[in-house]
Design a protein around this motif. Structure first.
Motif, short mmCIF file in Angstrom:
data_model
loop_
_atom_site.label_atom_id
_atom_site.label_comp_id
_atom_site.label_asym_id
_atom_site.label_seq_id
_atom_site.Cartn_x
_atom_site.Cartn_y
_atom_site.Cartn_z
N GLN A 180 0.84 -1.19 0.00
CA GLN A 180 0.00 0.00 0.00
C GLN A 180 0.88 1.24 0.00
N GLU A 181 0.50 2.21 -0.81
CA GLU A 181 1.22 3.49 -0.82
C GLU A 181 0.74 4.33 0.35
N MET A 182 1.61 5.22 0.82
CA MET A 182 1.23 6.08 1.94
C MET A 182 1.24 7.54 1.54
N LYS A 183 0.45 8.30 2.25
CA LYS A 183 0.43 9.75 2.06
C LYS A 183 1.70 10.33 2.69
N ILE A 184 2.04 11.51 2.27
CA ILE A 184 3.20 12.19 2.84
C ILE A 184 3.01 12.40 4.34
N THR A 185 1.81 12.76 4.75
CA THR A 185 1.58 12.98 6.19
C THR A 185 1.79 11.69 6.98
N THR A 186 1.43 10.57 6.40
CA THR A 186 1.65 9.28 7.06
C THR A 186 3.14 9.00 7.17
N MET A 187 3.88 9.28 6.11
CA MET A 187 5.32 9.08 6.11
C MET A 187 5.98 9.93 7.19
N LEU A 188 5.51 11.16 7.33
CA LEU A 188 6.05 12.05 8.36
C LEU A 188 5.76 11.51 9.76
N LYS A 189 4.56 10.98 9.97
CA LYS A 189 4.20 10.39 11.26
C LYS A 189 5.09 9.19 11.58
N ILE A 190 5.33 8.36 10.57
CA ILE A 190 6.17 7.17 10.77
C ILE A 190 7.60 7.59 11.10
N ALA A 191 8.12 8.55 10.35
CA ALA A 191 9.49 9.04 10.62
C ALA A 191 9.59 9.59 12.03
N LYS A 192 8.60 10.34 12.44
CA LYS A 192 8.60 10.93 13.79
C LYS A 192 8.55 9.83 14.84
N SER A 193 7.71 8.83 14.63
CA SER A 193 7.59 7.75 15.62
C SER A 193 8.87 6.92 15.69
N LEU A 194 9.63 6.87 14.59
CA LEU A 194 10.91 6.16 14.57
C LEU A 194 12.07 7.04 15.04
N ASN A 195 11.77 8.33 15.21
CA ASN A 195 12.78 9.31 15.60
C ASN A 195 13.92 9.38 14.57
N VAL A 196 13.53 9.43 13.29
CA VAL A 196 14.49 9.58 12.20
C VAL A 196 13.99 10.68 11.26
N SER A 197 14.90 11.19 10.46
CA SER A 197 14.50 12.17 9.45
C SER A 197 13.91 11.45 8.24
N VAL A 198 13.14 12.16 7.47
CA VAL A 198 12.59 11.58 6.24
C VAL A 198 13.75 11.19 5.32
N GLU A 199 14.80 11.97 5.34
CA GLU A 199 16.00 11.65 4.54
C GLU A 199 16.54 10.27 4.89
N GLU A 200 16.53 9.93 6.17
CA GLU A 200 17.01 8.61 6.59
C GLU A 200 16.12 7.49 6.06
N LEU A 201 14.83 7.76 5.92
CA LEU A 201 13.93 6.76 5.35
C LEU A 201 14.29 6.47 3.90
N PHE A 202 14.82 7.48 3.21
CA PHE A 202 15.10 7.35 1.78
C PHE A 202 16.57 7.14 1.47
N ASN A 203 17.35 6.67 2.44
CA ASN A 203 18.77 6.51 2.15
C ASN A 203 19.06 5.35 1.18
N PHE A 204 18.04 4.60 0.77
CA PHE A 204 18.21 3.54 -0.21
C PHE A 204 18.22 4.08 -1.63
N VAL A 205 17.81 5.33 -1.81
CA VAL A 205 17.74 5.94 -3.15
C VAL A 205 19.13 6.31 -3.61
N LYS A 206 19.46 5.87 -4.81
CA LYS A 206 20.77 6.18 -5.39
C LYS A 206 20.65 7.49 -6.16
N THR A 207 21.56 8.42 -5.88
CA THR A 207 21.58 9.67 -6.63
C THR A 207 22.51 9.54 -7.80
N LYS A 208 22.21 10.27 -8.85
CA LYS A 208 23.01 10.16 -10.09
C LYS A 208 24.17 11.09 -10.06
#
Length: 82
Positions: free
Chosen positions: A54-82
């Protein structure tokens, strides 16, 4: 009740985001139920996000990040930049 079938596959990024959330939960020694409670959401929905079902809304992602005590950037550290 008949199970609903998605019209299209989830994008690989959605699946990877779910795996990353699960990884952080394990790293921090948390329980999925605790994270869901802290994010003020249903544990079954969190499990769907973790499994990439299931896809999540941005607000849901922010709630999850906050509950994990991590930044949203940390959630996306799997993304490879070019």
């Amino acid at each position: 009740m008949e199970k609903r079938i998605r019209k299209s596959e989830m994008s690989p990024e959605i699946v990877l985001l779910g795996k990353r959330i699960e990884e952080i939960i394990k790293e921090k020694g948390l329980k999925t139920r605790e994270v869901a409670h802290d994010a003020d959401m249903d544990v079954e929905n969190l499990r769907k996000y973790i499994k990439g079902k299931q896809e999540m809304k941005i607000t849901t992602m922010l709630k999850i990040a906050k509950s994990l005590n991590v930044s949203v950037e940390e959630l996306f550290n799997f993304v490879k930049t070019k």
